[in-house]
Scaffold this motif. Sequence first.
Motif, PDB file in Angstrom:
ATOM      1  N   LEU A  35       0.827  -1.203   0.000  1.00 26.12           N
ATOM      2  CA  LEU A  35       0.000   0.000   0.000  1.00 26.12           C
ATOM      3  C   LEU A  35       0.861   1.252   0.000  1.00 26.12           C
ATOM      4  N   SER A  36       1.908   1.222   0.834  1.00 26.12           N
ATOM      5  CA  SER A  36       2.774   2.394   0.895  1.00 26.12           C
ATOM      6  C   SER A  36       3.340   2.700  -0.478  1.00 26.12           C
ATOM      7  N   LEU A  37       3.843   1.688  -1.113  1.00 27.85           N
ATOM      8  CA  LEU A  37       4.431   1.912  -2.422  1.00 27.85           C
ATOM      9  C   LEU A  37       3.389   2.384  -3.423  1.00 27.85           C
ATOM     10  N   ALA A  38       2.271   1.639  -3.408  1.00 22.61           N
ATOM     11  CA  ALA A  38       1.234   1.946  -4.390  1.00 22.61           C
ATOM     12  C   ALA A  38       0.746   3.360  -4.224  1.00 22.61           C
ATOM     13  N   VAL A  39       0.378   3.690  -2.995  1.00 22.88           N
ATOM     14  CA  VAL A  39      -0.126   5.045  -2.768  1.00 22.88           C
ATOM     15  C   VAL A  39       0.958   6.055  -3.074  1.00 22.88           C
ATOM     16  N   GLY A  40       2.186   5.687  -2.739  1.00 21.37           N
ATOM     17  CA  GLY A  40       3.312   6.559  -3.052  1.00 21.37           C
ATOM     18  C   GLY A  40       3.324   6.909  -4.524  1.00 21.37           C
ATOM     19  N   PHE A  41       3.179   5.895  -5.347  1.00 22.09           N
ATOM     20  CA  PHE A  41       3.191   6.165  -6.789  1.00 22.09           C
ATOM     21  C   PHE A  41       1.967   6.941  -7.219  1.00 22.09           C
ATOM     22  N   LEU A  42       0.838   6.610  -6.583  1.00 24.13           N
ATOM     23  CA  LEU A  42      -0.401   7.260  -6.999  1.00 24.13           C
ATOM     24  C   LEU A  42      -0.477   8.713  -6.564  1.00 24.13           C
ATOM     25  N   LEU A  43       0.286   9.024  -5.541  1.00 17.64           N
ATOM     26  CA  LEU A  43       0.119  10.347  -4.927  1.00 17.64           C
ATOM     27  C   LEU A  43       0.254  11.477  -5.931  1.00 17.64           C
ATOM     28  N   SER A  44       1.243  11.358  -6.806  1.00 19.73           N
ATOM     29  CA  SER A  44       1.450  12.465  -7.727  1.00 19.73           C
ATOM     30  C   SER A  44       0.240  12.646  -8.640  1.00 19.73           C
ATOM     31  N   ILE A  45      -0.441  11.523  -8.910  1.00 12.13           N
ATOM     32  CA  ILE A  45      -1.655  11.629  -9.714  1.00 12.13           C
ATOM     33  C   ILE A  45      -2.786  12.212  -8.868  1.00 12.13           C
ATOM     34  N   LEU A  46      -2.898  11.647  -7.629  1.00 11.56           N
ATOM     35  CA  LEU A  46      -3.969  12.112  -6.743  1.00 11.56           C
ATOM     36  C   LEU A  46      -3.842  13.610  -6.480  1.00 11.56           C
ATOM     37  N   ASP A  47      -2.605  14.037  -6.408  1.00  9.42           N
ATOM     38  CA  ASP A  47      -2.360  15.437  -6.083  1.00  9.42           C
ATOM     39  C   ASP A  47      -2.975  16.364  -7.110  1.00  9.42           C
ATOM     40  N   LYS A  48      -3.136  15.856  -8.316  1.00  8.84           N
ATOM     41  CA  LYS A  48      -3.787  16.661  -9.346  1.00  8.84           C
ATOM     42  C   LYS A  48      -5.218  16.987  -8.916  1.00  8.84           C
ATOM     43  N   GLY A  49      -5.816  16.070  -8.144  1.00  5.67           N
ATOM     44  CA  GLY A  49      -7.177  16.302  -7.667  1.00  5.67           C
ATOM     45  C   GLY A  49      -7.206  17.166  -6.420  1.00  5.67           C
ATOM     46  N   GLY A  50      -6.140  17.815  -6.146  1.00  6.53           N
ATOM     47  CA  GLY A  50      -6.116  18.691  -4.971  1.00  6.53           C
ATOM     48  C   GLY A  50      -5.304  18.064  -3.853  1.00  6.53           C
ATOM     49  N   ARG A  51      -4.665  18.940  -3.025  1.00  8.61           N
ATOM     50  CA  ARG A  51      -3.797  18.455  -1.973  1.00  8.61           C
ATOM     51  C   ARG A  51      -4.578  17.679  -0.931  1.00  8.61           C
ATOM     52  N   LYS A  52      -5.853  18.077  -0.756  1.00  8.22           N
ATOM     53  CA  LYS A  52      -6.664  17.418   0.249  1.00  8.22           C
ATOM     54  C   LYS A  52      -6.752  15.930  -0.016  1.00  8.22           C
ATOM     55  N   LEU A  53      -6.984  15.616  -1.270  1.00  9.83           N
ATOM     56  CA  LEU A  53      -7.140  14.215  -1.659  1.00  9.83           C
ATOM     57  C   LEU A  53      -5.860  13.437  -1.375  1.00  9.83           C
ATOM     58  N   SER A  54      -4.744  14.025  -1.824  1.00 12.76           N
ATOM     59  CA  SER A  54      -3.485  13.304  -1.641  1.00 12.76           C
ATOM     60  C   SER A  54      -3.157  13.158  -0.160  1.00 12.76           C
ATOM     61  N   LEU A  55      -3.443  14.195   0.606  1.00  9.08           N
ATOM     62  CA  LEU A  55      -3.159  14.113   2.040  1.00  9.08           C
ATOM     63  C   LEU A  55      -4.014  13.045   2.699  1.00  9.08           C
ATOM     64  N   THR A  56      -5.280  12.974   2.267  1.00 12.42           N
ATOM     65  CA  THR A  56      -6.162  11.949   2.831  1.00 12.42           C
ATOM     66  C   THR A  56      -5.575  10.574   2.592  1.00 12.42           C
ATOM     67  N   ALA A  57      -5.146  10.348   1.356  1.00 12.92           N
ATOM     68  CA  ALA A  57      -4.570   9.050   1.027  1.00 12.92           C
ATOM     69  C   ALA A  57      -3.325   8.802   1.867  1.00 12.92           C
ATOM     70  N   PHE A  58      -2.507   9.837   1.971  1.00 11.92           N
ATOM     71  CA  PHE A  58      -1.239   9.751   2.692  1.00 11.92           C
ATOM     72  C   PHE A  58      -1.473   9.345   4.145  1.00 11.92           C
ATOM     73  N   TYR A  59      -2.333  10.121   4.815  1.00  6.88           N
ATOM     74  CA  TYR A  59      -2.584   9.812   6.230  1.00  6.88           C
ATOM     75  C   TYR A  59      -3.327   8.508   6.381  1.00  6.88           C
ATOM     76  N   GLY A  60      -4.163   8.221   5.354  1.00  2.00           N
ATOM     77  CA  GLY A  60      -4.872   6.953   5.370  1.00  2.00           C
ATOM     78  C   GLY A  60      -3.896   5.791   5.439  1.00  2.00           C
ATOM     79  N   VAL A  61      -2.873   5.852   4.606  1.00  2.00           N
ATOM     80  CA  VAL A  61      -1.890   4.767   4.588  1.00  2.00           C
ATOM     81  C   VAL A  61      -1.188   4.655   5.939  1.00  2.00           C
TER      82      VAL A  61
END
Lengths: 300, 187, 1040
Positions: free
Chosen positions: C10-36
């Motif tokens: 999950l860490s790796l996957a979300v890590g890779f996805l983060l840059s994409i998620l970040d396009k949807g706003g920092r909130k989204l990426s942060l949610t994923a980040f803290y979620g992990v």
Amino acid sequence: MLANFTSIALTIVGALTWGLLLGGISRSVTARIHGRMGPRITQNFIDLWKLFRKTSSIHHGGMFWMAPMFRITGAICVLIMVPLVIGQSITYNMSFAGDVFLLIYIMFFGCLGMALGAGNSGHPYAVIAVSRGLAQMSSYELSFSIAVVAIAVGLHTFKIEGIVAAQQAGITSWNVFRFPFASAGALLAFLPMQMAYPFGIVLAPQEIPIGPPTEYSSRMLSFMFSGRAVFGVAKLLLFVSLLFGGASSWLGLFVKTFLLYMYPVVVSSVFPRFRTEQSIRFLWFIPTTLAIVDLVRVML
Amino acid sequence: MYCNQRPEKPGNKKEFLEKITNMARANSLWVTAYGTGCGAIELRPLHTSRFDMERFGIAMRPTPRQADVLIISGYLATKTLKRVIRVYEQIQDPKYIVALGSCTINGGMYFDSYNTLNVLDKYLPVDVYVMGCMPRPEAIIDGFSLLMEKIKDGRAQGWKHYKENLDYYRENQKKIITDWDLPDYNW
Amino acid sequence: MVSPIYILILSLAVGFLLSILDKGGRKLSLTAFYGVLTFNVAVIADWLYRLVFLHVPALVINTAGFNAPISINLELGITEAFVLLLANLTALLAAVYLLKKFKEGRVSSLILYLVLIMGVNGLVMTQDLFNMFVFLEILSISTFALTTITKTSKTLSAGFKYMIAGGVASTFFLLGVVFVYYFTGSLNLGFLQAGQFTNTGLIALFMLSVAVFIELKPFPANGWALDVYQSVDSGIVSVIAVVNSAAIGFVFYKIMPLLPQNFLTVFGIAGVVTFFFSNMMGLKQENAKRLLGYSSIGQMGLLLAILVFTANVPANIRYLIIGGLFLNHLISKAGLFWLAGIVKQDKIKNWGVLRNNKPLLVLFGLFIFALSGLPPFAGFWAKWEFVKVLVDAKMFFVLTSVLVGSLFELIFLFRWFTSVVKDTDTASEPLVSPGKSKAAPVIVFGLLAVITSFGIIRFFYQFHWIQVLPVLAVLVITLIDFLPSKLKGFLSLATVAGYASYLYPLLESNIQLFFGVIFIIGSAVNLISTLNRKNQSKGFYGFLLMMIFSFGNLLIASTYLEFFLSWEFMTISSFLLILRGQKAQRASLMYMIFSTAGAYLIMVGFSFAPALTSASALIQSIAEVNLPLISIIVLAIGFMIKSGSLGVHIWLPEAHAEAESDVSSFISAILLKAGVFGLLMVAISYVSHAPSFDVFYWIGWIGVLTALVGAFMASFQEDAKRLLAYSSMSQVGYVVAALALITHLGWVTAMYLAFNHMMFKSALFIAIAGIYYRTHTRTMYKMGGLISKMPWTYMTVLMAIIAVSGVPPLSGFGGKWLTYTAFITKGWYLQAGVLFFASGVSFLYLYRLIHTIFLGQLKYEHQNIKEAPVWFIIPQYIFLGGIMAISMFPNLIIKPLNSIAMRYFDSSIQIDGLTIISDLGYWNGNMVMYVTMGLFAVPFILLMLVKGKTQKVKQFNIVYAAERPESPQTTHIAHNMYAHYRKALGRLTLPRIQNFWNGVAEWAHTSGGFFRRVYTGNGQTYVLHIIMYIVVIYVVMGVQ
């Protein structure tokens, strides 16, 4: 009970008289050493009465009032806790209250009260004298206490009666001969105890007028006067009991105390005065070393 | 800080005790060690073996609280008067003043000096004057014996007089001491 | 039940996805980040729960569908789960802490953070050496990248150094891996065995282990790490210092079983050396984060040493030691680094800004206390057990280094703490209020520290609740701290009374009861004086109750640990009470240092002691224990530090003087008696099992000299409280000397003196407190003539000084009489003489005390002063009543003391009615009292009758050579009152002992500064250090 009280009362009166008389004699003796006539032998009685009858119109506060009481109480306590004449149990007074250490400590009682009164008088000189006196006292108590310990250990008792009883086999059994070094130490400590020169830094009339009692006058002074007289006798009795075989008769008592009293008087007349730190150092080294010699002798 | 009460006026004492006490007082005169003027030099021989005043029971005390006698030894400067008054008032009753030399009587050789008292009696109650300039020790001893006589007879009442007429003495004293900064009563 | 492999995935996957998620706003990426991150914690927590409570076997995950050694396998046992839980939790909280940075920074830092955490998890779980290397590299690189989250030249250079060092270490690790494979053909830890490595094979292990070891930053090859600690952002540093170190430390733990014993010993010693030197260098450090860096490195060194040296210890103890220390380090270090980020001050001196934020200050204190290994925090228990292990294994060199190192650590930590609480010379700008995101992690860790400590107490040691009563008291009082001070005072008084009644039935013997009276009743009476406090006096009563309860707990402690726990509680509470004083910064620090040194000695002493045979209170059961000589010596020194014996007394005057005036009385009258109690305990064991060497003879001499020197020192003080402090030292010297006699009379004397001292010294200190309250000064020559203004206080002081001096008829004489009788009966004549001298000298200071304050000339500014408040008067007169009672009827106390001492010796005194008779003399206290009183009354009445009319004259109306005094100042003889005595003493008055300790402090600091010079800040030098270090280790280990 009544006999005891009478004995105590007589002891006090007797000691006062003897003390004042000794004081008078000592003034005469000093005068003769100076080549003077000197006062009457009864001069101290006259002085005392005069002082007692003078008016005291001032005082400096409660402690100032109490000091003469402390002085006189301390003196009498020591006096009546020393047995006077061996074998006459009525003259043992209150000596059942404690042993030689009680005596040594109760000697401080008067000094303490005196010091407090002097402090309360608010006079700077009085306090300077007290500070000197305390310093000197702590120093001479060192040699005195070691001497007492040496004697008490040597005779294996703290009891005054015991110490006296051990000296009853002729003159050579006196502690002054059995414990010559300790006795020398104690006798050197006796000089500052009597405020004799060269240890007269406390009263030092030339620089700190008369020391602690500077502010005392008239009646309060008369009480101190009598306290000092009684205290002097009490100290003599203690020393006679400790070192000179005690007194086996009334005559012996008077002769021994008289001679012992004259010793500081004579020394005092021919010596100049130490400074405080000189006095302290002298007392630390010479008499203490002497006393320790006997202590070590006893320990071995 | 100092005193603010007038001295108590002395009452009458019991006759008999007073008489005995006066004997004692006369034979036990303690002198305040305070040399006010040149006459003090003549007091020294009194202590020593030649004249030995201790044989009369006269002794020096270093503090006025314990003394009976104040000796005004010769001329008294106005500056000294202030101190003398303080010392005198600090001596406890009964107390006596012995004045030595001509100066204390009429100013003597300093009679026209700007700062010397001429008549001591106006400022302090003198019990005995000893004449001379200076009086020799013998004269002083004579003065003392006179004082002792007076005391024995109960005539040495200068201190009472002083207390009773304090206002008079103060007035005179204040005339001389212009910068009076003493407390009014020095007990 | 989610497999922990998903953590990595999950860490790796979300890590890779983060840059994409970040396009949807920092909130989204942060949610994923803290979620992990939360997911990680939850998974591990779940596993830990299963492993511990459901006894699930350790999980082994084989990747890629094959079994090991063909595939890489991961393992999750209890240890792994424990470490990972804490690591992930810290990582999560650090991430929360960094929220603001993550919000504003680039998304890459989020990714790097996840990768780092993945690396940590992998490193801990993996069983494959090469895989380990990979994770190490991942960790290294992501850490480097993260250090530059704030870009300054400093962080860049620090990060670069980190990179180089990491590079060197990985090279070695990789070489090690290669060699391991070459020699054994396997890289899986499960298949490797120590026996496979012989001769040249050892080189493989050497390279492997030394690489990991270098990563753990041993001294002196650790300059690169310090720069990182100092310059990098606090949030990241907390991760590096705690999470990374934990993972790498765990790697070392995993390869440890392979290493031969001589490797381990060298590593262990290197760990100890690191611990020692890091802390020594910390002494001179003024930069907060670098200081924490030193401390972290030291702690890791210690942890490593513990890993090595506890190999043969029962598992539960080993887990407690390692786990406790690790947890302690993790919590407090992370907490402190986070606080450093909040405070934003480099210099520790400027941390005083924390005072503006009370909760943060409390947390700061909590972390400092935890880090110093004080109870109830985990480090305390770990240290206790570790010391025991070391003593049992006879590793005295390690023991000494660890304890001295800990002391150094404690010194700089508490210097920091006291400076934060007290320093006035601090930063002026106010503390910026931390956001919730920054404060929350700190608070969580604070709570975690508290919870774990209660866990250990409750579940590991299973202590009775009364053992933690001191801490509970603090907590409860903190809850009601909003109440007015007086109410809290009364509540405390009631609590103490309740505690006393609870304690009473638990006491088994008179000796406990006797000390109970001193500790509890004495404290209760002293407590009355605190009722005078105005306002709320926050925190005061909590610590006061803590101190009183720990006194009481000392009495009923039935094991060494319980005793030591109460002892440490007592130290902490008294330290905090002393610290409340206005200028108490230095004093309290000194107190803490000396107390801790003493505590360490006591800890060592108890570790030497054989096991107890009965379950009764320690003071009882110790009689059956044969303490070895070393234990007796060490314990005695420890306890004598607390009772302020000569040589180690220098904390005493400072602490007494600078504490608040109503606290001083507790310290002097009661705290010092705790030292006496301890010493008595040692002596009780000594009585029945005397070793060949007569320790107590020398203790006796120390006591005697303490009495003398204390008396002299007291005489030369200008400060009333310092005077009393030295007086206490002197009086307790008597007690110690009498105790050291080891005779019946000696102990009666010691206890009599202790009791008497408790009463008169309380009365005196409270009297001085009252005076200070009115005059606002402790300098005696600034007072004078107060007798007319404060007659009640004067009366107390008068009676008390008579009781001190030993002048009859008051109780002091009893003490003197007993002392001389006891000493002479024992045959210690010279000592008796010296004590007599000391008692003569005591007149000097006693007179000085009463004269300069009460007699002499009243100062202008004190003309309108009033008597001390009634709350000060009441306890004084209670104590005075006590003194009068035992003065009048010495039997009241002599009889019980006689019976107490008769338990251990045959009685040597007879009590005949009212007379006490020894072999040598006798003393009748009643009679002396009556005679003195009677004789006093007669002349008094006489004088009253004939005194005539007198008037009290004003203060200046003295014979003053016919002049008038200018001012009270020039007329009052007070300053340097015993100048002549000082002159007579000459060179003896030089403060030699003070100079000695100053010298020690100077020396420690200078050597700290000297060793610090190896850190030049130059990356090349650092690499050189590492290489040289490896060479040295290589040579020392003697690898062929």
